[in-house]
Design a protein around this motif. Structure first.
Motif, PDB file in Angstrom:
ATOM      1  N   TYR A  28     -36.719  70.302 100.349  1.00 39.07           N
ATOM      2  CA  TYR A  28     -36.811  71.784 100.438  1.00 39.07           C
ATOM      3  C   TYR A  28     -37.571  71.810 101.677  1.00 39.07           C
ATOM      4  N   ASN A  29     -38.026  72.059 102.711  1.00 40.92           N
ATOM      5  CA  ASN A  29     -39.159  72.521 103.355  1.00 40.92           C
ATOM      6  C   ASN A  29     -40.941  73.395 103.111  1.00 40.92           C
ATOM      7  N   VAL A  30     -41.277  72.551 103.162  1.00 36.07           N
ATOM      8  CA  VAL A  30     -42.483  73.725 102.645  1.00 36.07           C
ATOM      9  C   VAL A  30     -43.613  74.149 103.741  1.00 36.07           C
ATOM     10  N   THR A  90     -34.937  53.210 107.090  1.00 41.44           N
ATOM     11  CA  THR A  90     -34.018  53.453 108.602  1.00 41.44           C
ATOM     12  C   THR A  90     -33.604  54.551 108.825  1.00 41.44           C
ATOM     13  N   VAL A  91     -33.771  55.396 109.778  1.00 44.76           N
ATOM     14  CA  VAL A  91     -32.628  56.995 109.378  1.00 44.76           C
ATOM     15  C   VAL A  91     -31.387  56.229 110.025  1.00 44.76           C
ATOM     16  N   GLY A  92     -31.303  54.903 111.223  1.00 47.67           N
ATOM     17  CA  GLY A  92     -30.021  54.156 111.650  1.00 47.67           C
ATOM     18  C   GLY A  92     -30.159  55.511 112.898  1.00 47.67           C
ATOM     19  N   ILE A 150     -44.265  69.280 104.244  1.00 47.40           N
ATOM     20  CA  ILE A 150     -43.859  69.283 102.782  1.00 47.40           C
ATOM     21  C   ILE A 150     -42.702  68.979 102.224  1.00 47.40           C
ATOM     22  N   ILE A 151     -42.092  68.366 102.111  1.00 49.91           N
ATOM     23  CA  ILE A 151     -40.642  68.426 101.932  1.00 49.91           C
ATOM     24  C   ILE A 151     -40.282  67.946 100.457  1.00 49.91           C
ATOM     25  N   SER A 152     -40.306  68.732  99.433  1.00 46.89           N
ATOM     26  CA  SER A 152     -40.314  69.037  98.375  1.00 46.89           C
ATOM     27  C   SER A 152     -39.151  69.427  98.082  1.00 46.89           C
ATOM     28  N   GLY A 190     -30.445  62.292 102.632  1.00 47.78           N
ATOM     29  CA  GLY A 190     -30.466  63.325 104.072  1.00 47.78           C
ATOM     30  C   GLY A 190     -31.668  64.173 103.311  1.00 47.78           C
ATOM     31  N   SER A 191     -32.662  64.865 104.516  1.00 48.65           N
ATOM     32  CA  SER A 191     -32.822  66.325 104.264  1.00 48.65           C
ATOM     33  C   SER A 191     -34.198  65.735 104.436  1.00 48.65           C
ATOM     34  N   ALA A 192     -35.094  64.194 102.912  1.00 48.24           N
ATOM     35  CA  ALA A 192     -36.736  63.574 103.253  1.00 48.24           C
ATOM     36  C   ALA A 192     -36.378  62.179 103.399  1.00 48.24           C
ATOM     37  N   PRO A 193     -37.171  61.518 103.303  1.00 48.25           N
ATOM     38  CA  PRO A 193     -37.086  59.776 102.922  1.00 48.25           C
ATOM     39  C   PRO A 193     -37.222  59.066 102.501  1.00 48.25           C
ATOM     40  N   LEU A 194     -35.752  58.866 101.821  1.00 43.45           N
ATOM     41  CA  LEU A 194     -35.353  58.108 101.022  1.00 43.45           C
ATOM     42  C   LEU A 194     -36.081  56.200 100.714  1.00 43.45           C
ATOM     43  N   GLY A 239     -43.617  59.331 110.355  1.00 46.95           N
ATOM     44  CA  GLY A 239     -44.388  60.735 109.577  1.00 46.95           C
ATOM     45  C   GLY A 239     -43.871  61.768 110.363  1.00 46.95           C
ATOM     46  N   ARG A 240     -44.970  62.935 110.219  1.00 44.31           N
ATOM     47  CA  ARG A 240     -44.562  64.038 110.936  1.00 44.31           C
ATOM     48  C   ARG A 240     -45.571  64.856 111.639  1.00 44.31           C
ATOM     49  N   GLY A 241     -45.593  65.096 112.808  1.00 49.65           N
ATOM     50  CA  GLY A 241     -46.594  66.068 113.901  1.00 49.65           C
ATOM     51  C   GLY A 241     -46.885  67.451 113.302  1.00 49.65           C
ATOM     52  N   LYS A 242     -45.481  67.866 112.258  1.00 45.24           N
ATOM     53  CA  LYS A 242     -45.767  69.075 112.297  1.00 45.24           C
ATOM     54  C   LYS A 242     -46.895  69.239 110.677  1.00 45.24           C
ATOM     55  N   ASP A 243     -47.414  69.907 110.644  1.00 47.24           N
ATOM     56  CA  ASP A 243     -47.767  70.310 109.172  1.00 47.24           C
ATOM     57  C   ASP A 243     -46.925  70.907 107.739  1.00 47.24           C
ATOM     58  N   GLY A 279     -40.568  66.767 116.705  1.00 44.22           N
ATOM     59  CA  GLY A 279     -41.897  67.485 115.954  1.00 44.22           C
ATOM     60  C   GLY A 279     -41.753  66.391 114.719  1.00 44.22           C
ATOM     61  N   ASP A 280     -41.010  65.781 114.070  1.00 49.96           N
ATOM     62  CA  ASP A 280     -40.572  64.189 113.490  1.00 49.96           C
ATOM     63  C   ASP A 280     -41.435  63.208 114.063  1.00 49.96           C
ATOM     64  N   LEU A 281     -42.373  61.938 113.630  1.00 51.01           N
ATOM     65  CA  LEU A 281     -43.304  60.845 114.508  1.00 51.01           C
ATOM     66  C   LEU A 281     -41.918  59.895 114.247  1.00 51.01           C
ATOM     67  N   LEU A 311     -26.129  55.183 102.493  1.00 54.55           N
ATOM     68  CA  LEU A 311     -26.167  55.173 103.975  1.00 54.55           C
ATOM     69  C   LEU A 311     -27.491  56.180 104.117  1.00 54.55           C
ATOM     70  N   GLU A 312     -28.227  56.388 105.312  1.00 51.97           N
ATOM     71  CA  GLU A 312     -29.148  57.373 105.561  1.00 51.97           C
ATOM     72  C   GLU A 312     -28.862  57.597 106.597  1.00 51.97           C
ATOM     73  N   ARG A 313     -29.151  58.987 106.834  1.00 52.73           N
ATOM     74  CA  ARG A 313     -29.620  60.059 107.841  1.00 52.73           C
ATOM     75  C   ARG A 313     -29.984  60.865 107.915  1.00 52.73           C
ATOM     76  N   TYR A 314     -29.980  61.440 109.348  1.00 53.27           N
ATOM     77  CA  TYR A 314     -31.562  62.202 109.851  1.00 53.27           C
ATOM     78  C   TYR A 314     -31.088  63.478 110.197  1.00 53.27           C
ATOM     79  N   GLY A 315     -31.441  64.649 110.249  1.00 52.89           N
ATOM     80  CA  GLY A 315     -31.313  66.270 110.957  1.00 52.89           C
ATOM     81  C   GLY A 315     -31.845  67.122 110.795  1.00 52.89           C
ATOM     82  N   MET A 316     -31.726  67.868 111.107  1.00 48.81           N
ATOM     83  CA  MET A 316     -32.696  69.468 111.398  1.00 48.81           C
ATOM     84  C   MET A 316     -31.468  70.417 111.402  1.00 48.81           C
ATOM     85  N   THR A 317     -32.366  71.283 110.385  1.00 50.04           N
ATOM     86  CA  THR A 317     -31.590  72.518 111.077  1.00 50.04           C
ATOM     87  C   THR A 317     -31.028  73.152 111.906  1.00 50.04           C
ATOM     88  N   GLU A 318     -32.302  72.861 113.364  1.00 53.35           N
ATOM     89  CA  GLU A 318     -31.790  72.975 114.415  1.00 53.35           C
ATOM     90  C   GLU A 318     -30.953  71.935 115.521  1.00 53.35           C
TER      91      GLU A 318
HETATM   92  P1  AMP Z   1     -35.261  70.841 107.633  1.00 51.34           P
HETATM   93  O1  AMP Z   1     -36.177  71.570 108.913  1.00 51.34           O
HETATM   94  O2  AMP Z   1     -34.810  71.752 106.565  1.00 51.34           O
HETATM   95  O3  AMP Z   1     -33.588  71.604 108.761  1.00 51.34           O
HETATM   96  O4  AMP Z   1     -35.507  69.859 107.655  1.00 51.34           O
HETATM   97  C1  AMP Z   1     -35.541  68.903 108.800  1.00 51.34           C
HETATM   98  C2  AMP Z   1     -37.086  67.405 108.325  1.00 51.34           C
HETATM   99  O5  AMP Z   1     -36.354  66.303 107.350  1.00 51.34           O
HETATM  100  C3  AMP Z   1     -36.468  66.634 109.768  1.00 51.34           C
HETATM  101  O6  AMP Z   1     -37.695  67.619 110.684  1.00 51.34           O
HETATM  102  C4  AMP Z   1     -37.984  65.319 108.727  1.00 51.34           C
HETATM  103  O7  AMP Z   1     -38.725  65.536 109.025  1.00 51.34           O
HETATM  104  C5  AMP Z   1     -37.156  65.587 107.050  1.00 51.34           C
HETATM  105  N1  AMP Z   1     -35.827  64.929 107.589  1.00 51.34           N
HETATM  106  C6  AMP Z   1     -34.057  65.210 107.853  1.00 51.34           C
HETATM  107  N2  AMP Z   1     -33.906  64.183 106.808  1.00 51.34           N
HETATM  108  C7  AMP Z   1     -34.953  63.050 106.596  1.00 51.34           C
HETATM  109  C8  AMP Z   1     -34.409  61.744 106.651  1.00 51.34           C
HETATM  110  N3  AMP Z   1     -34.016  60.903 106.523  1.00 51.34           N
HETATM  111  N4  AMP Z   1     -35.362  61.012 105.968  1.00 51.34           N
HETATM  112  C9  AMP Z   1     -37.197  61.355 106.476  1.00 51.34           C
HETATM  113  N5  AMP Z   1     -37.806  62.898 107.150  1.00 51.34           N
HETATM  114  C10 AMP Z   1     -36.097  63.230 107.097  1.00 51.34           C
END
Ligand code: AMP
Ligand code: MCA
Length: 497
Positions: free
Chosen positions: A404-406, A319-321, A399-401, A274-278, A393-397, A378-380, A295-302
């Motif tokens: 880490y969010n940039v 997919t993120v399930g 970059i995930i490196s 997680g944290s970035a697209p696999l 994609g991302r509606g927000k500008d 903000g994620d599409l 197993l891929e999952r998806y989340g955000m700090t918030e």
């Molecule tokens: P953060 O603000 O550090 O919590 O990062 C959250 C952002 O990471 C999300 O809004 C997504 O854009 C991205 N993210 C987290 N998990 C995934 C994932 N499995 N696939 C694609 N993007 C993800």
């Protein structure tokens, strides 16, 4: 319950002589020892004047005492505010000042931090290492501490997340947010006291702290607690572990190593990403090499985690399930109207996982949490007929490196101030190891000259290394649409984003 977070994650382990942390040198910290250390640190926090509800900002290298400090904050009712170790003093000052932290706990190797604390009116302590003041004081304290009474709605942590405006926002997470998500994930991913998790993530972000550590604390299992990603160490420990959580770079680096194969992973039951697209390709390669489906999952700090591929069912590559059992998810247009299934829109989520708002930013909070409680990620994304969510994609500008969010805006603000730079635009370009990295496009001011070395030096003084552009391009003007907005898509076409 007097303090739901402490009582759920930590108190049940009192007296358990079971391994909690396996350290790289072979040392083992038991659950009981960890709790005793947390109690000592809770006393030490009090000695530094930290009171219930105070923010404790922490920027130290990953170590057992840092995790114990999280437990100490929970036990004493303080708000834990972990910070990326890559942040410069300039970045740090903002977080310490904005949060009104009572105490900054820093690394003894960073003498500039005492100054950051004093300017912000915070006390300063170091954690570990020679003469670490908080740990020294803790050593002399009682190893039991009376847990401070708190409720599920009380705040447990602040995590700062950068924003599209360039100004970081402190996401306020309550005890209830953390507990509900950790419990849901523990059940969903079937973690038990028999699990040994390979933990090579940093613990200043949701992934390594609230997903990995909280889940293992609820389950009562053990963690191989590595200071950072180290492929040799992962390979060495893997036969003794049962699970791993990582960002996609963990998986691509493992796949780059010939030692990583089916035999090595025979004892593992679960790999989570997680944290970035696999990339679907990485998913397939991984299965081909090891027989395991990541197993891929998806989340955000918030929101902590919002979706996950199933444990037993089909883990679908790319997919993120499915939304977690207690999380509602909808795909909406800009007005928040739900779109028909199968259409792409902005992902919005609601549930006990959704944070309380941004510290001291009620307007921002109101912009991002709708009156009906849905948080606009903000994620599409798009949801298929079976409920599987794909992030497209991302509606927000953003970059995930390397996980880490940039936020380009933050870099552009620094670049625009540099001599010779009329304006700038930062885009993400693909990077084989880190997924993507920032590329800066600079417009030279007429009659002026850009000194790239000077620009890079200024950027290095202002921004953490992971935010610093890896490439620079100088152009005469930026492509704009009729509204005057910079067309980053056009830049991506030219510069390979
Ligand atoms: P953060 O603000 O550090 O919590 O990062 C959250 C952002 O990471 C999300 O809004 C997504 O854009 C991205 N993210 C987290 N998990 C995934 C994932 N499995 N696939 C694609 N993007 C993800
Ligand atoms: C290190 N460097 C980076 C990054 N990490 N540059 C860009 N992006 C990065 N992520 C720089 C260093 O400053 C250094 O610069 C060079 O790269 C090598 O550093 P090193 O320390 O050797 O790197 P590494 O240890 O190999 O680190 C790469 C990593 C690490 C393993 C990908 O960044 C990492 O563990 N990332 C995980 C981040 C994470 O936990 N994200 C979750 C947050 P120089 O060139 O000067 O030498 S998101 C979250 O929590 C949400 C809720 C979620 O869904 O999970």
């Amino acid at each position: 319950m007097t303090n739901p977070l402490y009582d759920t994650l930590f108190a049940p382990h009192a007296g358990r002589q079971t391994p909690f942390l396996h350290l790289p040198d072979g040392e083992v910290i038991t659950h009981a020892a960890f709790l005793r250390r947390a109690a000592q640190l809770a006393h030490a926090l009090a000695a530094f004047g930290v009171a219930t509800g105070d923010r404790v900002a922490v920027q130290v290298e990953k170590c057992p005492d840092m995790l114990a400090l999280y437990a100490a904050c929970a036990q004493s009712g303080a708000i834990f505010l972990p910070l990326n170790t890559a942040y410069t003093a300039a970045e740090l000052s903002y977080f310490v000042e904005d949060s009104g932290a009572a105490l900054l706990v820093g690394d003894p190797a960073r003498p500039d931090l005492a100054d950051v604390a004093s300017k912000a009116g915070a006390a300063f302590a170091t954690l570990s290492g020679a003469g670490g003041s908080l740990s020294d004081i803790a050593d002399d304290q009682s190893d039991s501490y009376e847990t401070v009474e708190r409720g599920a709605d009380d705040l447990a942590a602040f995590l700062y997340t950068s924003g599209t405006t360039g100004r970081s926002k402190g996401a306020m997470l309550s005890q209830g947010n953390l507990i509900s998500n950790a419990q849901t994930l523990t059940d969903l991913w079937r973690f038990t006291a028999d699990d040994v998790l390979l933990h090579a993530l940093p613990i200043f972000h949701t992934h390594g702290l609230f997903v990995a550590s909280n889940v293992m604390l609820i389950a009562g299992g053990a963690m191989v607690f590595l200071p950072k990603l180290d492929i040799d160490a992962l390979i060495d420990w893997m036969p003794r572990a049962t699970a791993m959580m990582g960002v996609p770079t963990f998986y691509t680096r493992l796949l780059d190593d010939d030692r990583f194969d089916r035999d090595l992973t025979a004892n593992m039951r679960l790999f989570i990403s997680g944290s970035a697209p696999l990339l679907a390709e990485t998913h397939r390669q991984f299965e081909g090499r090891t027989g395991h489906r990541i197993l891929e999952r998806y989340g955000m700090t918030e929101t902590n985690m919002s979706t996950s591929n199933p444990y037993d069912g089909d883990r679908r590559a790319g997919t993120v399930g499915l939304p977690l059992p207690d999380v509602e998810l909808r795909v909406c247009d800009a007005q928040g109207t739900e779109l028909p299934q199968g259409e792409t829109g902005t992902i919005e989520v609601r549930g006990p996982n959704v944070f309380y708002g941004y510290w001291n930013m009620p307007e921002k909070t109101a912009e991002e949490i709708r009156p009906d409680g849905f948080f606009i990620t903000g994620d599409l994304g798009v949801q298929d007929a079976d409920g599987y969510v794909t992030i497209v994609g991302r509606g927000k500008d953003l970059i995930i490196s390397g996980g880490y969010n940039v936020y380009p805006k933050e870099i552009e603000l620094v670049l625009d101030e540099q001599p010779g730079v009329l304006e700038s635009a930062v885009i993400g370009v693909p990077h084989a190891d880190l997924g993507e990295v920032p590329l800066a496009v600079l417009v030279q001011a007429p009659g002026d000259r850009i000194d790239l070395e000077a620009v890079q030096a200024a950027v290095a003084g202002a921004l953490a290394r992971f935010k610093q552009p890896r490439h620079y391009e100088i152009v005469t003007e930026l492509p704009r649409n009729t509204m005057g907005k910079v067309q980053k898509n056009a830049l991506r076409e030219v510069f390979g984003g």
